[in-house]
Design a protein around this motif. Structure first.
Motif, PDB file in Angstrom:
ATOM      1  N   TYR A  77       0.832  -1.085   0.105  1.00  0.00           N
ATOM      2  CA  TYR A  77       0.027  -0.071  -0.007  1.00  0.00           C
ATOM      3  C   TYR A  77       0.731   1.170   0.133  1.00  0.00           C
ATOM      4  N   GLU A 111       1.805   4.871   1.187  1.00  0.00           N
ATOM      5  CA  GLU A 111       1.341   5.456   2.343  1.00  0.00           C
ATOM      6  C   GLU A 111       0.481   7.016   1.823  1.00  0.00           C
ATOM      7  N   SER A 166      -5.789  -0.502   3.869  1.00  0.00           N
ATOM      8  CA  SER A 166      -4.943   0.317   3.662  1.00  0.00           C
ATOM      9  C   SER A 166      -4.198   0.968   5.037  1.00  0.00           C
ATOM     10  N   PRO A 167      -3.061   1.252   5.098  1.00  0.00           N
ATOM     11  CA  PRO A 167      -2.423   1.604   6.396  1.00  0.00           C
ATOM     12  C   PRO A 167      -3.230   3.125   6.701  1.00  0.00           C
ATOM     13  N   TRP A 168      -3.772   3.840   5.534  1.00  0.00           N
ATOM     14  CA  TRP A 168      -4.264   5.132   6.279  1.00  0.00           C
ATOM     15  C   TRP A 168      -5.675   4.715   6.822  1.00  0.00           C
ATOM     16  N   ASN A 224      -4.906   2.984  10.357  1.00  0.00           N
ATOM     17  CA  ASN A 224      -4.620   3.996  11.311  1.00  0.00           C
ATOM     18  C   ASN A 224      -5.862   4.728  12.053  1.00  0.00           C
TER      19      ASN A 224
END
Length: 359
Positions: free
Chosen positions: A162, A164, A294-296, A299
Motif C-alpha cells: 500500500y 502511504e 490500507s495503512p491510512w 490507522n
C-alpha cells in the motif's frame, strides 16, 4: 495539512523501476507481481502486455494463455504449464503465460512441487520464447524459492505494498501539476479521504477533475470544486458520526445523521454501514492484526477504536442489529428510530427498547 516528499523507497518507485525495464524491453523470463496495491499490479501487467505486442485482443487471444489457479495449488497442472512455456509466439514478441492466484509464493514447496518447479524453470529458461507472469495477492520473500528468484537475472519479483498517504499526496499533486492544475492542501486532503486513499478511485477522480477544469477554464482546485464535483464518501460521515458518539455529543450526531438522510441515503444502508464500521472498530480494538485495509484506514480505525471500550462497541453493534430487526419487522417511524439509536449509542445504558417504537 502540508505534505512533504517522503525519501524512502515506496511502491511508486518500484513501479517506475519495473516500467523502465519493461519499456527498454529488458524482459525477464518470469515475473511475480504481487501486493495490496492492486492498481500498480494491474498497471505493470498492462505495460508488459503492450511491450510484448499483446495490446490488441486478437494478439492477446493467440499469444497469451491465462490460468486461474483460484488459490489452490493442487489445481496446478505442472506438465501443462511446462508445455505452455515452450510454445513459440505467433504474432507477439514473446508468448505470455499468465498464472493467477497460485499461492506458490506463500508456502514452502514440498519435494514433489520442488521437483515440478525445477522442471518448469528449466523448460522456461531453455525456451526463452515465453514470459511467465504470476499474479499473487501475497508473497513471502523469506521462502527459499522466492530468494532464488530474487537473485536470478532471469526473474523479477515486484511486491507493491500500500502507498502511504503522504507519498500518495505528493503523487497526486504531481499528477495534477502535469495537467497544469494546482490544488489547495484542504482540497488535496479531502480528495484523498473521499477516495479512501485507493489508487483505482483516485485515477477516476483525476479524470473527472481534468475534464471539469478544462470545461470551466480552471487552473486551480479548491474545496468548492471538490464539493461540487465529487460525491462525499458516506464512510467519512460514518467516521464523523462515531466521533460525535464517542464525544457524547448527541446534537452533532443527529446533525450528521440528518446530512446522511438529506443525501437520500436509505436508512437501512446507513444502519448497514454503521454496523459494519463498528465491527471493524471492534476488530481494531481486540485483534488489530486481522485488519486488511490500507495503512491510512487501519490507522484511522485504530485511533477511533481507542475512544471506546470493547464492551461499548459490542453493545453498539447489538443496538444496530436490534434497530434493524424492528425496522424490518414492523411499521416504525424512521426518524424516531434513528433518534433512539443515536441516543442509545451515546448513552449505552439507556433503558429504552427499540420494540417500544413498533406500531
Amino acid at each position: 495539512m502540508a505534505y512533504t516528499k517522503k525519501q524512502t523507497t515506496n511502491s511508486f518507485n518500484l513501479y517506475q523501476t519495473a516500467v523502465k525495464a519493461i519499456q527498454a524491453e529488458q524482459f525477464k523470463l518470469l515475473y511475480v507481481l504481487a501486493g495490496e496495491e492492486r492498481f500498480l499490479v494491474s498497471a505493470a501487467l498492462e505495460k508488459l502486455k503492450v511491450q510484448l505486442g499483446l495490446a490488441s485482443d486478437l494478439k492477446s487471444e493467440i499469444d497469451a494463455h491465462v490460468i486461474d489457479i483460484d488459490a489452490k495449488t493442487s489445481n496446478l497442472d505442472w506438465p501443462s504449464i511446462t508445455s505452455e512455456c515452450q510454445m513459440p509466439p505467433f504474432m507477439a514478441k514473446k508468448r505470455l503465460l499468465l498464472i493467477k492466484q497460485s499461492k506458490l509464493f506463500q508456502q514452502a514447496l514440498g519435494v514433489e512441487k520442488q521437483a515440478a518447479w525445477q522442471t518448469f524453470m528449466q523448460a522456461l529458461c531453455q525456451s526463452k520464447a515465453c514470459v511467465c507472469v504470476f499474479l499473487e495477492d501475497k508473497i513471502d520473500q523469506r521462502l527459499k524459492h522466492c530468494q532464488a528468484l530474487s537473485k536470478s537475472q532471469d526473474c523479477a519479483i515486484y511486491n507493491f505494498s500500500y502507498v502511504e498517504q503522504p507519498v500518495l499526496a505528493v503523487w497526486l499533486a504531481n499528477e495534477l501539476k502535469k495537467l497544469g492544475l494546482k490544488i489547495t492542501n484542504s482540497a488535496l486532503t479531502s480528495l484523498l479521504e473521499r477516495s479512501n486513499c485507493e489508487l483505482f478511485v483516485l485515477q477516476n477522480e483525476l479524470r473527472k477533475l481534468k475534464l471539469y477544469c478544462q470545461a470551466n477554464n480552471l487552473t486551480a482546485i479548491d474545496m468548492n470544486v471538490v464539493d461540487q464535483l465529487l460525491q462525499r464518501d458516506m464512510k467519512a460521515d460514518i467516521f464523523d458520526l462515531l466521533d460525535a458518539v464517542s464525544a457524547k455529543n448527541l446534537a452533532k450526531a443527529k446533525a450528521i445523521m440528518s446530512i446522511l438522510q438529506a443525501n437520500k441515503q436509505v436508512f437501512l444502508v446507513t444502519l448497514l454501514l454503521l454496523g459494519r464500521h463498528m465491527r471493524e472498530l471492534l476488530v481494531a480494538k481486540t485483534r488489530p492484526d486481522l485488519l486488511t485495509a490500507s495503512p491510512w484506514k487501519v490507522n484511522k480505525l485504530k485511533a477511533q477504536a481507542r475512544q471506546f471500550t470493547a464492551q461499548e462497541l459490542s453493545d453498539m453493534i447489538r443496538f444496530c442489529a436490534d434497530c434493524d430487526t424492528v425496522y424490518k419487522s414492523s411499521y416504525t417511524d424512521e426518524l424516531a428510530l434513528s433518534d433512539l439509536l443515536l441516543a442509545k449509542l451515546v448513552k449505552t445504558d439507556l433503558d429504552i427498547k427499540f420494540a417500544e417504537l413498533a406500531i
